[in-house]
Design an enzyme around this catalytic site. Structure first.
Site, PDB file in Angstrom:
ATOM      1  N   GLU A  25     -17.404   8.720  52.239  1.00 26.48           N
ATOM      2  CA  GLU A  25     -17.193   8.075  53.540  1.00 26.48           C
ATOM      3  C   GLU A  25     -17.620   6.607  53.555  1.00 26.48           C
ATOM      4  O   GLU A  25     -17.044   5.803  54.271  1.00 26.48           O
ATOM      5  CB  GLU A  25     -17.974   8.821  54.629  1.00 26.48           C
ATOM      6  CG  GLU A  25     -17.529  10.245  54.883  1.00 26.48           C
ATOM      7  CD  GLU A  25     -16.258  10.357  55.690  1.00 26.48           C
ATOM      8  OE1 GLU A  25     -15.830   9.361  56.299  1.00 26.48           O
ATOM      9  OE2 GLU A  25     -15.683  11.461  55.708  1.00 26.48           O
ATOM     10  N   CYS A  83     -11.020   3.492  61.067  1.00 20.07           N
ATOM     11  CA  CYS A  83     -10.825   4.044  59.724  1.00 20.07           C
ATOM     12  C   CYS A  83      -9.336   4.049  59.386  1.00 20.07           C
ATOM     13  O   CYS A  83      -8.503   3.740  60.242  1.00 20.07           O
ATOM     14  CB  CYS A  83     -11.431   5.445  59.646  1.00 20.07           C
ATOM     15  SG  CYS A  83     -10.418   6.717  60.417  1.00 20.07           S
TER      16      CYS A  83
END
Length: 172
Positions: A41, A50
């Site tokens: 991540e 994202c």
């Protein structure tokens, strides 16, 4: 995006150390599992969109875990608390829908990782979770390779993550 976020990068290892120190009694996911998730991540103190266009902060925390303040710069302690909360949510899903309590540690960690990444709703009725409900098997671990798509295309980062999850599931 990466250039503008560079000064907001935080140390995944420092956040995991805080989680292990402050929340280890509340979670089952091992340090190795947390490291797989954290390294996949990344860690950012400033909220960002994202690749799936979802507002995210810290180590993969989205509004699904807790409302994110897009103007705030988060501390490592706040990021650790949010990460632990997201891990607990993923663990609850794995326990409820994928026989989590009966999974060996590596398989449990791998299932938590993919759940943290994809979300409980998308996995509840998946072949992966259906196989997990029937009990651990190496064939179940092969299902991780199917979850490499985002926006209709294969993402190399997801291929790498799923391979690591599969190996962890297999006990390597």
């Amino acid at each position: 995006m990466i250039k503008t976020l560079a000064k907001y990068v935080c140390a995944v290892g420092a956040v995991i150390a805080l989680v292990m120190t402050n929340y280890s009694a509340e979670i089952r996911t091992s340090q190795r599992g947390l490291e797989l998730i954290g390294n996949a991540e990344g860690c950012y103190t400033k909220p960002y969109q994202c690749p799936a266009d979802v507002l995210t902060v810290g180590i993969g925390t989205t509004d699904a875990v807790e409302k994110i303040d897009r103007k705030k710069i988060y501390t490592l302690e706040e990021i650790a608390a949010l990460f632990a909360k997201g891990i607990k949510q993923a663990e609850a899903c794995v326990n409820q829908y994928a026989n989590g309590e009966k999974m060996p540690q590596g398989a449990f960690d791998a299932l938590v990782s993919i759940t943290f990444n994809v979300g409980c709703g998308k996995l509840q009725n998946s072949t992966l979770f259906r196989m997990a409900r029937q009990g651990y098997s190496p064939q179940m671990c092969d299902q991780f390779r199917r979850w490499v798509y985002a926006g209709g295309k294969v993402l190399p980062g997801l291929v790498d993550r799923r391979n690591k999850e599969r190996l962890l599931c297999l006990g390597f």
